[in-house]
Design an enzyme around this catalytic site. Structure first.
Site, PDB file in Angstrom:
ATOM      1  N   ASP A 326      13.589  31.341   7.030  1.00 53.64           N
ATOM      2  CA  ASP A 326      13.394  31.296   8.561  1.00 53.64           C
ATOM      3  C   ASP A 326      13.165  32.656   9.039  1.00 53.64           C
ATOM      4  OD1 ASP A 326      13.489  28.695   8.663  1.00 53.64           O
ATOM      5  OD2 ASP A 326      15.437  28.609   9.120  1.00 53.64           O
ATOM      6  N   ASP A 601      18.306  25.796   9.497  1.00 54.83           N
ATOM      7  CA  ASP A 601      19.615  25.773  10.429  1.00 54.83           C
ATOM      8  C   ASP A 601      19.601  24.662  11.271  1.00 54.83           C
ATOM      9  OD1 ASP A 601      17.428  26.438  11.926  1.00 54.83           O
ATOM     10  OD2 ASP A 601      18.102  28.367  12.904  1.00 54.83           O
ATOM     11  N   ASP A 605      16.001  20.290   8.938  1.00 56.03           N
ATOM     12  CA  ASP A 605      15.668  21.221   7.803  1.00 56.03           C
ATOM     13  C   ASP A 605      16.699  20.435   6.741  1.00 56.03           C
ATOM     14  OD1 ASP A 605      14.390  23.322   8.735  1.00 56.03           O
ATOM     15  OD2 ASP A 605      15.986  24.342   9.748  1.00 56.03           O
TER      16      ASP A 605
END
Length: 872
Positions: A326, A601, A605
């Site tokens: 990310d 997070d 996901d």
């Protein structure tokens, strides 16, 4: 649920809209206990203990002990009973040690997981506070948002756009909507949230009515049986290696038993010989060393802010060849601040906005933040981006009531709220420009609302691109009045302005990216941000200079074959991607044979985290669902911590190879005396009891010390190992069986013959088992192997680098191991009980000087070999 029903609920649970008082909550916890499930019965300790005495290596040793006792029964007085008892001692010591190591590793893992307790937000004395989930009691009012686990069985009081994942409870794969509508059928009630489920979207306020084992999930947990996880690649490799070495030992024992029969040895001599061959080739300490290496690595990783949830994930992470990371919070600090504003046709700074403008209203009301008390201070809890926007708004005494919410998700890329204002119902919306701008039909400009045409929309997109190129995260703010009965509230919006937020990169990230490149690890940014923002950050941190950028829309149109071609690009960024697309990227990389670590997070996901070889969740910003799906949790959300964890994972595999090199070297030295006994017809140079003294005595601590080595400096300067690469490689076998092992065996046999010839022994004569000269000779052979192992432990610390380059890298366990090894050797050689138990006799100083001559010879030979390897 109407107001009357809510009041009845408050009365039934003796609570109120302000929640419980702290004093009442304490009293209820004493009455109802902690909100936790009873520990599901795992594998009993006795079963784990039995397992340590029934694995493949142990079964081979049981067979050897059985043969020894059988031989004693058939022909008493040949010393076979003592041999049998010695082998049983080995099984007992090794089994107990392995059990203790595994137990300690499990307890360490439990302790590490307790570093990350689950929290929830509840009302106490009318204030929102963070509590441990275990502290909840019936009557508590909890505040829930997307990504939160439902901590107990609750009744909804307020709900905005709530969808719940009930798969853990009902097996239903599709998210279920929940609201305050009460229905009589218990199974269909839409106003109930059950423990064990999680919020996919929306916000909720709910009253706890059942906790712990009294919840529906608790009832199911009572019936739940222990589920076993499939073995990891390392566990499979260890099992394969164990069987390979064990079968090799058995085969060698059987082959040489028949060779002995062919050359005329008696049945009992052959049996001793066969048992010796088997015992000499079984690396009894392998399994506890694997556990020790993994456990120590998890503890070192915890100090570097990487919390391991599953022990085998340590080694799997070490083999990672791709990291899908990310952007926000992992590569950046997740400390957003408002940098630029585009308002009324002009670019300006936030300080220049008029005190009363619609942009401020959107920033003030369109969010999912919660005000909680932390250490006596009121703070905002939630998305740092929303915190930055809200803290940029001037304070106001006016607070509009929220009527409804259309929650954010990765598909819509926007969120909206509907508030009751003096002007009527107003919808406030914020989101990605490509999501919100097409919904805008007008723009607020110089105090007037003017129509927004395609040219104006293109001009706004151009402004947005310019802001994104500066690395800013750009959002569109919009609003509209909602007349009663409006069918599509998110249409005909009025454009209020653009905001640009900056999120600086973490300081350690550029160096971590360099380390990844040096280690042959590919880093791919997978973000929901704008492509220009992602590229600006990638250039700043050294991730990419001219990357191929693939947006979620383009990815959706690509076939699987087309995606495989895109993955060939040396520098690649995925922008504006949805959660399901992240899982598709992971699967495509795995299809290419990559070992993929992925960070996440959000609740969306979770599929990608489970699908990846190693799922890595964020400990600070990560949702409960993401953490439970991950193998490793970053306590600081820092990308640099991933790189440090990969280094530790690689060290585990390296250490197991060092350990194997060390123990297999002395296995060769233990095997050669038995070959000499059969093929050269000399007295047996090394007894089975002495072999066991080496394997389970003198070499134990030094071997474990190699399993606890810290990562080498060059660990991250080489590419990841291939998944097909074996723990016992051909190069390693050649080093052990054709180089180090023969040198050590030559020293042992030379010492043996040195003592025999010094005492007048003639080749061809067979000494008695209790002749003093023979006992001294076997002692010399036994002592030479141990002394050579003192040198060997330093040689095994690296397969190519010089011993002298490792002097500064201290490992106190090695020093303790050598002291232990030599002290035990002295006790065996020079004490009456040691002589009696192990069949030894004291040897003189001349013999020691002769043995010591081989130490520098082995050192110089290995240094020469390493020099050749480095030259190549």
């Amino acid at each position: 649920m109407n107001l009357q029903t809510i009041e009845k609920l408050y009365m039934h649970l003796h609570s109120s809209e302000r929640g419980l008082t702290q004093a009442e909550a304490v009293q209820r916890q004493k009455k109802y206990g902690a909100n936790k499930l009873e520990k599901i019965a795992g594998q009993p300790l006795i079963s784990k203990l039995v397992k340590e005495f029934t694995h493949f290596f142990a079964l081979i040793l049981w067979l050897a002990a059985g043969l020894a006792f059988f031989a004693e029964w058939r022909d008493p007085g040949q010393g076979m009973a003592m041999l049998g008892y010695a082998v049983l001692g080995v099984i007992l010591i090794n089994g107990l040690f392995s059990f203790w190591q595994e137990y300690r590793a499990e307890q360490a893992l439990v302790a590490l997981n307790n570093l990350l307790p689950h929290h929830t937000t509840a009302l106490r004395d009318g204030h929102a506070v963070q509590l441990l989930v275990t502290e909840l009691v019936p009557g508590d009012v909890v505040l829930l948002a997307a990504g939160d686990d439902v901590p107990a069985d609750c009744r909804l009081i307020e709900a905005f756009g709530v969808r719940v994942n009930t798969a853990n409870l009902t097996g239903e794969s599709q998210p279920q909507s929940r609201d305050v509508t009460a229905q009589p059928e218990a199974a269909l009630r839409r106003d109930i949230l059950h423990a064990g489920t999680s919020l996919i979207s929306g916000e909720a306020r709910a009253m706890v009515y059942a906790i712990g084992m009294r919840t529906e999930f608790g009832n199911i947990a009572r019936l739940t049986q222990v589920s076993t996880e499939p073995p990891s690649p390392l566990q499979k490799e260890i099992m394969r290696l164990s069987r390979l070495i064990g079968l090799f030992a058995l085969l060698l024992g059987v082959v040489f038993f028949f060779i002995g029969r062919m050359i005329g040895l008696s049945f009992w001599e052959n049996l001793v010989f066969a048992i010796g061959i088997i015992v000499a080739n079984v690396p009894e300490g392998l399994l506890p060393t694997v556990t020790l290496s993994l456990a120590l690595a998890t503890q070192r990783m915890a100090k570097k802010n990487a919390l391991v949830r599953h022990l085998p994930a340590v080694e799997t992470l070490g083999a990672a060849s791709v990291i899908c990371s990310d952007k926000t919070g992992t590569l950046t600090q997740n400390r957003m601040s408002l940098r630029q504003v585009y308002f009324s046709g002009e670019m300006t700074s936030p300080e220049n906005l008029p005190d009363s403008c619609q942009m401020y209203d959107v920033m003030r009301y369109c969010h999912d933040l919660r005000r909680i008390e932390q250490d006596g201070v009121a703070v905002w809890q939630g998305d740092p981006m929303e915190v930055a926007l809200l803290e940029s708004v001037p304070s106001s005494s006016v607070d509009f009531v929220r009527l409804d919410e259309i929650p954010f998700d990765t598909e819509r890329k926007r969120m909206s709220v509907i508030c009751d204002t003096p002007e009527g119902h107003v919808l406030y919306c914020k989101g990605a420009p490509e999501s919100v701008l097409p919904l805008c039909s007008a723009v607020w400009l110089k105090g007037e609302i003017v129509p927004l045409d395609e040219a104006g929309r293109a001009s706004l997109l151009s402004v947005q691109d310019g802001m994104a190129e500066q690395g800013l995260r750009v959002l569109v703010l919009a609003y509209r009045n909602l007349p009663q009965g409006t069918p599509q509230p998110e249409e005909d919006l009025i454009f209020a302005g653009l905001v640009g937020l900056v999120d600086p990169p973490r300081e350690a990230v550029p160096d971590a990216i360099k380390t990844c490149h040096a280690a042959g690890i590919r880093v791919i940014m997978v973000t929901g941000d704008h492509p220009q923002t992602a590229c600006a950050l990638a250039r700043e941190i050294g991730l990419a200079q001219d990357p191929v950028v693939l947006t979620g829309d383009r990815l959706r149109q690509l076939s699987d074959a087309g995606l495989q071609l895109i993955l060939d690009a040396p520098e690649l960024i995925f922008a504006r991607t949805a959660a399901d697309q992240k899982m598709r990227i992971v699967q495509a990389l795995q299809h290419r044979g990559e070992v993929v670590a992925v960070t996440g997070d959000g609740v969306n996901d979770a599929p990608a985290l489970k699908c990846a070889d190693v799922g890595i969740a964020m400990g600070i910003t990560g949702s409960d669902v993401a953490k439970e799906s991950a193998d490793i949790i970053l306590l600081d959300d820092n990308f640099a911590s991933i790189v440090a964890a990969i280094e530790e994972g690689r060290a585990v595999y390296d250490n197991l190879r060092k350990f194997l090199t060390y123990i297999l070297t002395h296995n060769v030295a233990e095997l050669v005396p038995y070959l000499a006994f059969v093929l050269l017809r000399v007295p047996l140079p090394l007894t089975v009891i002495q072999i066991l003294a080496i394997d389970l005595g003198t070499d134990t601590l030094p071997a474990l010390a190699l399993g606890a080595e810290k990562p080498d400096p060059d660990t991250m300067a080489r590419p990841p190992r291939q998944p097909s690469e074996r723990l016992l490689s051909m190069g390693m076998m050649m080093r052990v069986y054709l180089f180090l092992g023969p040198i050590e065996a030559a020293a042992a046999m030379a010492a043996y013959f040195f003592v025999l010839h010094g005492g007048g022994w003639q080749f061809g004569s067979m000494s008695g088992l209790h002749d003093h000269l023979y006992l001294q000779a076997t002692t010399a052979c036994f002592s030479a192997i141990i002394v050579m192992q003192v040198v060997n432990i330093f040689l095994c610390r690296h397969p190519a680098l010089s011993v002298f380059s490792r002097i500064h890298r201290r490992n106190s366990l090695i020093a303790y191991g050598i002291v232990f090894e030599l002290a035990l050797l002295m006790l065996i050689d020079y004490t009456p009980w040691g002589n009696a138990l192990f069949g030894t006799a004291p040897i003189g100083g001349v013999v020691w000087l002769y043995i010591l001559l081989f130490m520098p010879a082995m050192l110089l030979a290995e240094e020469a070999r390493k020099w050749v390897v480095r030259r190549k």
